[in-house]
Design an enzyme around this catalytic site. Sequence first.
Site, PDB file in Angstrom:
ATOM      1  N   GLU A  39       0.836  -1.193   0.000  1.00 48.42           N
ATOM      2  CA  GLU A  39       0.000   0.000   0.000  1.00 48.42           C
ATOM      3  C   GLU A  39       0.883   1.260   0.000  1.00 48.42           C
ATOM      4  OE1 GLU A  39      -3.728   1.710   2.673  1.00 48.42           O
ATOM      5  OE2 GLU A  39      -2.207   0.472   3.630  1.00 48.42           O
ATOM      6  N   LYS A 107      -9.764   2.564  -2.308  1.00 41.24           N
ATOM      7  CA  LYS A 107      -9.977   1.893  -1.023  1.00 41.24           C
ATOM      8  C   LYS A 107     -11.330   2.257  -0.410  1.00 41.24           C
ATOM      9  CE  LYS A 107      -7.498   1.299   3.412  1.00 41.24           C
ATOM     10  NZ  LYS A 107      -6.328   1.793   4.175  1.00 41.24           N
ATOM     11  N   CYS A 141      -5.378  -3.148   2.393  1.00 35.67           N
ATOM     12  CA  CYS A 141      -5.083  -3.137   3.825  1.00 35.67           C
ATOM     13  C   CYS A 141      -6.307  -3.344   4.718  1.00 35.67           C
ATOM     14  CB  CYS A 141      -4.344  -1.845   4.175  1.00 35.67           C
ATOM     15  SG  CYS A 141      -3.386  -1.943   5.723  1.00 35.67           S
TER      16      CYS A 141
END
Length: 260
Positions: A39, A107, A141
């Site tokens: 990330e 995300k 993540c």
Amino acid sequence: MRITILQTDIVWADPEANISRADRLISQAPASDVYVLPEMWSTGFATEPQGIAEEEGGQALQWMKRKAQHANAAISGTLAVGLPGEQGYVNRHYFVCPNGRCYSYDKHHLFTYGHEDRYFTAGNERCVATFRGVRFLLITCYDARFPLWMRYADDYDAIIIAANWPSNRQHAWHILTRARAIENQCCVIAANRVGSDPYSVYTGSSAIIDAYGNTLAAATTDDEQTVTAEVDFAAQLRFREKFPVLRERDHGLTVERPRS
């Protein structure tokens, strides 16, 4: 298919140094079909991205495109991206193919505990990248903690998780990545960083996990390194057909509220 994770030690807010490191790791790794970066691999996990995030189409993405073409492989990883005008920032997961095609996923689950939501805008759409006959769900993540967002819906063969997952929550990283593989009967490519930034310390534990939850390959130390595995997606399909638990997955739950 051969897949390689690039477990990098990210230099804070220094895209040129991080591009150089990623380039070197690819050159040292076995020739692979897909290379996966962590990330925000070009800057570190910058929750205050002003002056750090790159513009859409910036130098890190341009390097991904050039390197994908040169290596004849796909390259995946997330970048902090500043949108035009006053639109703010997104944590964008790119999957770049050697022919120039570029998939992207913003995300969805922002890390509010670390204040990622202050400047970043959450995405609302899943993204599945198709490459050489394999379908990759792109995840970033904190998303790994939310199984419904990642739930298999007849649409992917593998999950790529690009992360900056800190060492003090490493136990959760091990369990969640393997749980996502088992419950979705799919390969999970879990790429984490090492080193430190102004906020956390990272010990990696990057791994490629098969549909049974077995580790095909994993980082051996908390140093910068590559992790490579051959993934047999035909065998994975046979497993899904032989043990078809995904056909019985829940397609929606109705919660009955208590009556007053």
